[in-house]
Write a protein that holds these residues in place. Structure first.
Motif, PDB file in Angstrom:
ATOM      1  N   GLN A  17       0.800  -1.223   0.000  1.00 24.20           N
ATOM      2  CA  GLN A  17       0.000   0.000   0.000  1.00 24.20           C
ATOM      3  C   GLN A  17       0.834   1.276   0.000  1.00 24.20           C
ATOM      4  OE1 GLN A  17      -2.706  -0.473   3.294  1.00 24.20           O
ATOM      5  NE2 GLN A  17      -3.515  -2.381   2.470  1.00 24.20           N
ATOM      6  N   VAL A  18       2.004   1.223   0.609  1.00 28.15           N
ATOM      7  CA  VAL A  18       2.821   2.429   0.686  1.00 28.15           C
ATOM      8  C   VAL A  18       3.914   2.431  -0.383  1.00 28.15           C
ATOM      9  CG1 VAL A  18       4.351   3.801   2.161  1.00 28.15           C
ATOM     10  CG2 VAL A  18       2.347   2.703   3.150  1.00 28.15           C
ATOM     11  N   LEU A  19       4.657   1.341  -0.448  1.00 33.18           N
ATOM     12  CA  LEU A  19       5.770   1.270  -1.386  1.00 33.18           C
ATOM     13  C   LEU A  19       5.354   0.827  -2.782  1.00 33.18           C
ATOM     14  CD1 LEU A  19       8.400  -0.433   0.944  1.00 33.18           C
ATOM     15  CD2 LEU A  19       8.146   2.010   0.436  1.00 33.18           C
ATOM     16  N   ARG A  20       4.163   0.235  -2.906  1.00 30.19           N
ATOM     17  CA  ARG A  20       3.667  -0.323  -4.173  1.00 30.19           C
ATOM     18  C   ARG A  20       4.651  -1.353  -4.732  1.00 30.19           C
ATOM     19  NH1 ARG A  20      -1.191   0.012  -3.603  1.00 30.19           N
ATOM     20  NH2 ARG A  20      -1.734  -0.090  -5.787  1.00 30.19           N
ATOM     21  N   ASP A  21       5.258  -2.107  -3.817  1.00 32.17           N
ATOM     22  CA  ASP A  21       6.229  -3.138  -4.174  1.00 32.17           C
ATOM     23  C   ASP A  21       5.539  -4.497  -4.065  1.00 32.17           C
ATOM     24  OD1 ASP A  21       8.301  -5.058  -4.246  1.00 32.17           O
ATOM     25  OD2 ASP A  21       9.722  -3.663  -3.325  1.00 32.17           O
ATOM     26  N   ARG A  22       5.005  -4.965  -5.182  1.00 33.97           N
ATOM     27  CA  ARG A  22       4.238  -6.206  -5.188  1.00 33.97           C
ATOM     28  C   ARG A  22       5.102  -7.404  -4.768  1.00 33.97           C
ATOM     29  NH1 ARG A  22       1.898  -6.735 -10.397  1.00 33.97           N
ATOM     30  NH2 ARG A  22      -0.009  -5.788  -9.656  1.00 33.97           N
ATOM     31  N   ASP A  23       6.323  -7.479  -5.282  1.00 30.69           N
ATOM     32  CA  ASP A  23       7.169  -8.629  -4.967  1.00 30.69           C
ATOM     33  C   ASP A  23       7.489  -8.703  -3.477  1.00 30.69           C
ATOM     34  OD1 ASP A  23       7.214  -9.595  -7.585  1.00 30.69           O
ATOM     35  OD2 ASP A  23       8.974  -8.383  -8.098  1.00 30.69           O
ATOM     36  N   LEU A  24       7.767  -7.566  -2.880  1.00 32.91           N
ATOM     37  CA  LEU A  24       8.030  -7.552  -1.436  1.00 32.91           C
ATOM     38  C   LEU A  24       6.772  -7.930  -0.669  1.00 32.91           C
ATOM     39  CD1 LEU A  24       9.909  -7.066   0.935  1.00 32.91           C
ATOM     40  CD2 LEU A  24       9.369  -4.602   0.757  1.00 32.91           C
ATOM     41  N   ALA A  25       5.635  -7.426  -1.100  1.00 32.05           N
ATOM     42  CA  ALA A  25       4.369  -7.763  -0.440  1.00 32.05           C
ATOM     43  C   ALA A  25       4.094  -9.264  -0.544  1.00 32.05           C
ATOM     44  CB  ALA A  25       3.214  -6.965  -1.046  1.00 32.05           C
ATOM     45  N   ILE A  26       4.325  -9.836  -1.720  1.00 31.01           N
ATOM     46  CA  ILE A  26       4.138 -11.277  -1.908  1.00 31.01           C
ATOM     47  C   ILE A  26       5.016 -12.045  -0.932  1.00 31.01           C
ATOM     48  CG2 ILE A  26       4.634 -13.185  -3.496  1.00 31.01           C
ATOM     49  CD1 ILE A  26       3.628 -11.323  -5.770  1.00 31.01           C
ATOM     50  N   GLY A  43      -3.765 -15.641   3.197  1.00 31.93           N
ATOM     51  CA  GLY A  43      -3.596 -16.579   2.092  1.00 31.93           C
ATOM     52  C   GLY A  43      -4.291 -16.095   0.834  1.00 31.93           C
ATOM     53  N   ARG A  44      -5.479 -15.531   0.999  1.00 27.38           N
ATOM     54  CA  ARG A  44      -6.195 -14.977  -0.167  1.00 27.38           C
ATOM     55  C   ARG A  44      -5.400 -13.835  -0.789  1.00 27.38           C
ATOM     56  NH1 ARG A  44     -10.561 -15.499   3.477  1.00 27.38           N
ATOM     57  NH2 ARG A  44     -10.622 -13.255   3.830  1.00 27.38           N
ATOM     58  N   GLN A  45      -4.865 -12.974   0.066  1.00 25.92           N
ATOM     59  CA  GLN A  45      -4.094 -11.829  -0.426  1.00 25.92           C
ATOM     60  C   GLN A  45      -2.823 -12.300  -1.137  1.00 25.92           C
ATOM     61  OE1 GLN A  45      -4.795  -8.901  -0.937  1.00 25.92           O
ATOM     62  NE2 GLN A  45      -3.205  -7.450  -0.436  1.00 25.92           N
ATOM     63  N   HIS A  46      -2.148 -13.265  -0.552  1.00 30.36           N
ATOM     64  CA  HIS A  46      -0.921 -13.793  -1.137  1.00 30.36           C
ATOM     65  C   HIS A  46      -1.209 -14.384  -2.527  1.00 30.36           C
ATOM     66  CE1 HIS A  46       3.065 -15.514  -1.283  1.00 30.36           C
ATOM     67  NE2 HIS A  46       2.566 -16.734  -1.406  1.00 30.36           N
ATOM     68  N   ALA A  47      -2.226 -15.212  -2.619  1.00 29.99           N
ATOM     69  CA  ALA A  47      -2.580 -15.842  -3.895  1.00 29.99           C
ATOM     70  C   ALA A  47      -3.004 -14.797  -4.925  1.00 29.99           C
ATOM     71  CB  ALA A  47      -3.692 -16.861  -3.689  1.00 29.99           C
ATOM     72  N   ARG A  48      -3.788 -13.818  -4.512  1.00 31.16           N
ATOM     73  CA  ARG A  48      -4.252 -12.782  -5.441  1.00 31.16           C
ATOM     74  C   ARG A  48      -3.083 -12.015  -6.042  1.00 31.16           C
ATOM     75  NH1 ARG A  48      -5.161  -7.476  -5.416  1.00 31.16           N
ATOM     76  NH2 ARG A  48      -4.713  -7.221  -3.217  1.00 31.16           N
ATOM     77  N   LEU A  49      -2.123 -11.637  -5.200  1.00 33.21           N
ATOM     78  CA  LEU A  49      -0.976 -10.889  -5.706  1.00 33.21           C
ATOM     79  C   LEU A  49      -0.101 -11.745  -6.617  1.00 33.21           C
ATOM     80  CD1 LEU A  49       0.069  -8.707  -2.633  1.00 33.21           C
ATOM     81  CD2 LEU A  49      -1.149  -8.000  -4.695  1.00 33.21           C
ATOM     82  N   LEU A  50       0.039 -13.026  -6.281  1.00 33.26           N
ATOM     83  CA  LEU A  50       0.793 -13.920  -7.160  1.00 33.26           C
ATOM     84  C   LEU A  50       0.141 -13.984  -8.545  1.00 33.26           C
ATOM     85  CD1 LEU A  50       1.646 -16.891  -4.766  1.00 33.26           C
ATOM     86  CD2 LEU A  50       3.299 -15.385  -5.909  1.00 33.26           C
ATOM     87  N   ILE A  51      -1.174 -14.117  -8.568  1.00 32.14           N
ATOM     88  CA  ILE A  51      -1.905 -14.193  -9.832  1.00 32.14           C
ATOM     89  C   ILE A  51      -1.743 -12.890 -10.615  1.00 32.14           C
ATOM     90  CG2 ILE A  51      -4.202 -14.357 -10.864  1.00 32.14           C
ATOM     91  CD1 ILE A  51      -4.862 -16.278  -8.435  1.00 32.14           C
ATOM     92  N   GLU A  52      -1.908 -11.768  -9.937  1.00 31.43           N
ATOM     93  CA  GLU A  52      -1.761 -10.466 -10.601  1.00 31.43           C
ATOM     94  C   GLU A  52      -0.358 -10.259 -11.156  1.00 31.43           C
ATOM     95  OE1 GLU A  52      -2.948  -7.449  -7.834  1.00 31.43           O
ATOM     96  OE2 GLU A  52      -5.064  -8.035  -7.925  1.00 31.43           O
ATOM     97  N   ALA A  53       0.637 -10.869 -10.505  1.00 34.95           N
ATOM     98  CA  ALA A  53       2.025 -10.746 -10.953  1.00 34.95           C
ATOM     99  C   ALA A  53       2.352 -11.737 -12.073  1.00 34.95           C
ATOM    100  CB  ALA A  53       2.972 -10.957  -9.780  1.00 34.95           C
ATOM    101  N   GLY A  54       1.363 -12.548 -12.461  1.00 31.40           N
ATOM    102  CA  GLY A  54       1.591 -13.524 -13.509  1.00 31.40           C
ATOM    103  C   GLY A  54       2.288 -14.788 -13.038  1.00 31.40           C
ATOM    104  N   ARG A  55       2.367 -14.955 -11.737  1.00 32.80           N
ATOM    105  CA  ARG A  55       3.043 -16.110 -11.142  1.00 32.80           C
ATOM    106  C   ARG A  55       2.000 -17.188 -10.821  1.00 32.80           C
ATOM    107  NH1 ARG A  55       6.792 -12.815  -6.937  1.00 32.80           N
ATOM    108  NH2 ARG A  55       7.108 -14.892  -6.061  1.00 32.80           N
ATOM    109  N   VAL A  56       1.327 -17.625 -11.870  1.00 28.76           N
ATOM    110  CA  VAL A  56       0.176 -18.518 -11.738  1.00 28.76           C
ATOM    111  C   VAL A  56       0.572 -19.870 -11.151  1.00 28.76           C
ATOM    112  CG1 VAL A  56      -1.682 -19.667 -12.993  1.00 28.76           C
ATOM    113  CG2 VAL A  56      -1.035 -17.321 -13.574  1.00 28.76           C
ATOM    114  N   ARG A  57       1.672 -20.426 -11.598  1.00 36.23           N
ATOM    115  CA  ARG A  57       2.110 -21.724 -11.071  1.00 36.23           C
ATOM    116  C   ARG A  57       2.343 -21.644  -9.565  1.00 36.23           C
ATOM    117  NH1 ARG A  57       6.795 -23.542 -14.183  1.00 36.23           N
ATOM    118  NH2 ARG A  57       5.199 -24.115 -15.694  1.00 36.23           N
TER     119      ARG A  57
END
Length: 89
Positions: A17-26, A43-57
């Motif tokens: 939310q502050v740094l907008r660093d998706r990888d760090l948040a994941i 867990g929902r948040q973790h999975a959602r960010l992984l999906i948004e980052a294209g890290r589907v596997r």
């Protein structure tokens, strides 16, 4: 009950939310989810960010491990939603 998971969740919230660093948040949410007694929403948040980052596997592998931890009888756990999300992946 949630112990150290709360600290990792807060770090994930700040990263996203502050740094907008998706990888760090994941990474932070993943650490939180790995701890015993982690809140269901992390867990929902973790999975959602992984999906948004294209890290589907990674999201699929995570959900395969996470979903069985969720009680089917507790609506707040949203197990059915995550089962659907997993099936869609």
């Amino acid at each position: 009950r949630h112990g150290r998971a709360v600290l990792w969740i807060e770090a994930g919230d700040l990263a996203w939310q502050v740094l907008r660093d998706r990888d760090l948040a994941i990474a932070c949410y993943g650490r939180a989810a790995a701890l015993p007694g982690a809140p269901w929403h992390v867990g929902r948040q973790h999975a959602r960010l992984l999906i948004e980052a294209g890290r589907v596997r990674e999201a699929r592998d995570f959900l395969r491990a996470w979903v069985p931890r969720l009680p089917a009888s507790e609506p707040a756990a949203q197990r059915a939603l995550l089962e659907e999300r997993l099936a869609a992946l």
